[in-house]
Design an enzyme around this catalytic site. Structure first.
Site, PDB file in Angstrom:
ATOM      1  N   ALA A  96       0.868  -1.194   0.000  1.00 19.27           N
ATOM      2  CA  ALA A  96       0.000   0.000   0.000  1.00 19.27           C
ATOM      3  C   ALA A  96       0.897   1.233   0.000  1.00 19.27           C
ATOM      4  O   ALA A  96       1.858   1.309   0.766  1.00 19.27           O
ATOM      5  CB  ALA A  96      -0.892   0.003   1.232  1.00 19.27           C
TER       6      ALA A  96
ATOM      7  N   VAL B 124       4.170  -1.450   3.303  1.00 26.81           N
ATOM      8  CA  VAL B 124       3.691  -0.085   3.063  1.00 26.81           C
ATOM      9  C   VAL B 124       4.835   0.755   2.517  1.00 26.81           C
ATOM     10  O   VAL B 124       5.971   0.616   2.960  1.00 26.81           O
ATOM     11  CB  VAL B 124       3.177   0.549   4.390  1.00 26.81           C
ATOM     12  CG1 VAL B 124       2.776   2.004   4.179  1.00 26.81           C
ATOM     13  CG2 VAL B 124       1.999  -0.240   4.956  1.00 26.81           C
ATOM     14  N   LYS B 125       4.495   1.597   1.536  1.00 31.41           N
ATOM     15  CA  LYS B 125       5.486   2.580   1.044  1.00 31.41           C
ATOM     16  C   LYS B 125       5.011   3.957   1.459  1.00 31.41           C
ATOM     17  O   LYS B 125       3.857   4.335   1.225  1.00 31.41           O
ATOM     18  CB  LYS B 125       5.610   2.498  -0.468  1.00 31.41           C
ATOM     19  CG  LYS B 125       6.399   3.670  -1.051  1.00 31.41           C
ATOM     20  CD  LYS B 125       6.957   3.393  -2.428  1.00 31.41           C
ATOM     21  CE  LYS B 125       5.940   3.448  -3.520  1.00 31.41           C
ATOM     22  NZ  LYS B 125       6.552   3.457  -4.859  1.00 31.41           N
ATOM     23  N   THR B 126       5.918   4.714   2.067  1.00 27.00           N
ATOM     24  CA  THR B 126       5.557   6.061   2.482  1.00 27.00           C
ATOM     25  C   THR B 126       6.768   6.975   2.300  1.00 27.00           C
ATOM     26  O   THR B 126       7.757   6.601   1.686  1.00 27.00           O
ATOM     27  CB  THR B 126       5.028   6.054   3.941  1.00 27.00           C
ATOM     28  OG1 THR B 126       4.385   7.295   4.202  1.00 27.00           O
ATOM     29  CG2 THR B 126       6.136   5.847   4.970  1.00 27.00           C
TER      30      THR B 126
END
Ligand code: 5RP
Length: 257
Positions: free
Chosen positions: A141, A171-173
């Site tokens: 996500a 998760v990529k942020t």
């Protein structure tokens, strides 16, 4: 976790270090011919041997990547609006069957927390994970940051936690101040995007900070392929992520032509 899910995750995160250097080249799905990716094949081919996992759309995978590669692929499966429209209108564009056919190790989509269509993108993430779980396919996500959205610990912490609660496997942020707080509240691995091109030293410093604060790697694009030495830059990022190199050591690796 079933064998398929575990095996795919081990193709993304290197089992020896538990970390990954993903190369993101999916920018064209809403930006069109992004600087550095106009000839995607030419840009990506020399970087592939240094990439743990390539993050790409199916169209560019089919047309620009040699199927003999042994670099695993994570497919961008969301899209819809272009830079000319409201980016939060995204939907799922690529089916799970297509991801399986293309031998993807993972699939990824963006969520737009705080934007007009946040509920739609988060529900889409839930539906995608329902499909992906059936086939042991990990889902990445991505916490998109739009004009009206923040990039601080509170905002990114909120978005990452929501992604994990919905069931994302990774998760990529973005990196932010007190990034460790974002990591601490998110029980699944986090990788950082690089964002806009920075001077190489700054991008390497951001990578080191993120790893020290608990990131499981990077899914970096522009700070690698827009560098004046893309191969040197990805090698430098790898040295930090997998070998704990200092920024100074990594910069020396980048500087070697
Ligand atoms: C866009 C993406 C990109 O893959 C992501 O931004 C990584 O690229 P960069 O390091 O250039 O920011 O997911 O939504």
């Amino acid at each position: 976790m079933d064998f398929g899910m575990k095996n795919r995750l081990s193709r993304i995160f290197r089992p020896k270090t538990g970390k990954t250097v993903m190369l993101a080249v999916d920018h064209g799905y809403f930006q069109g011919p992004t600087s550095g990716l106009k000839d995607l094949k030419k840009t990506v081919t020399p970087l592939l041997p240094h990439t743990d996992c390539l993050y790409i759309t199916r169209g560019m995978l089919r047309t620009c990547i040699d199927p003999n590669t042994d670099t695993p692929v994570c497919l961008r499966v969301s899209g819809g609006p272009s830079i000319l429209g409201d980016l939060s209108h995204e939907d799922i564009t690529t089916s799970i069957e297509e991801a399986l056919r293309l031998n993807a190790a993972g699939i990824g989509m963006s969520i737009f927390v705080g934007a007009k269509n946040e509920d739609r993108t988060i529900s889409n993430l839930g539906r995608l994970i329902n499909d992906a779980e059936r086939y042991g396919m990990p889902v990445l996500a991505i916490t998109a940051v739009g004009k009206e959205m923040g990039r601080d610990t509170r905002y990114l912490g909120l978005a990452c936690r929501i992604a994990a609660e919905i069931g994302a496997h990774m998760v990529k942020t973005y990196y932010c101040e007190d990034f460790h707080k974002v990591v601490e509240a998110c029980p699944v691995p986090i990788v950082i995007a690089g964002g806009k091109k920075l001077p190489e030293m700054e991008a390497l410093q951001m990578t080191e900070n993120a790893i020290k604060e608990g990131a499981s790697g990077v899914d970096m694009g522009r700070n690698i392929f827009q560098s004046d030495n893309p191969v040197g830059m990805i090698k430098a990022v790898r040295a930090i992520v997998h070998k704990g190199a200092t920024v100074k050591e990594a910069f020396e690796i980048y500087s070697k032509k």
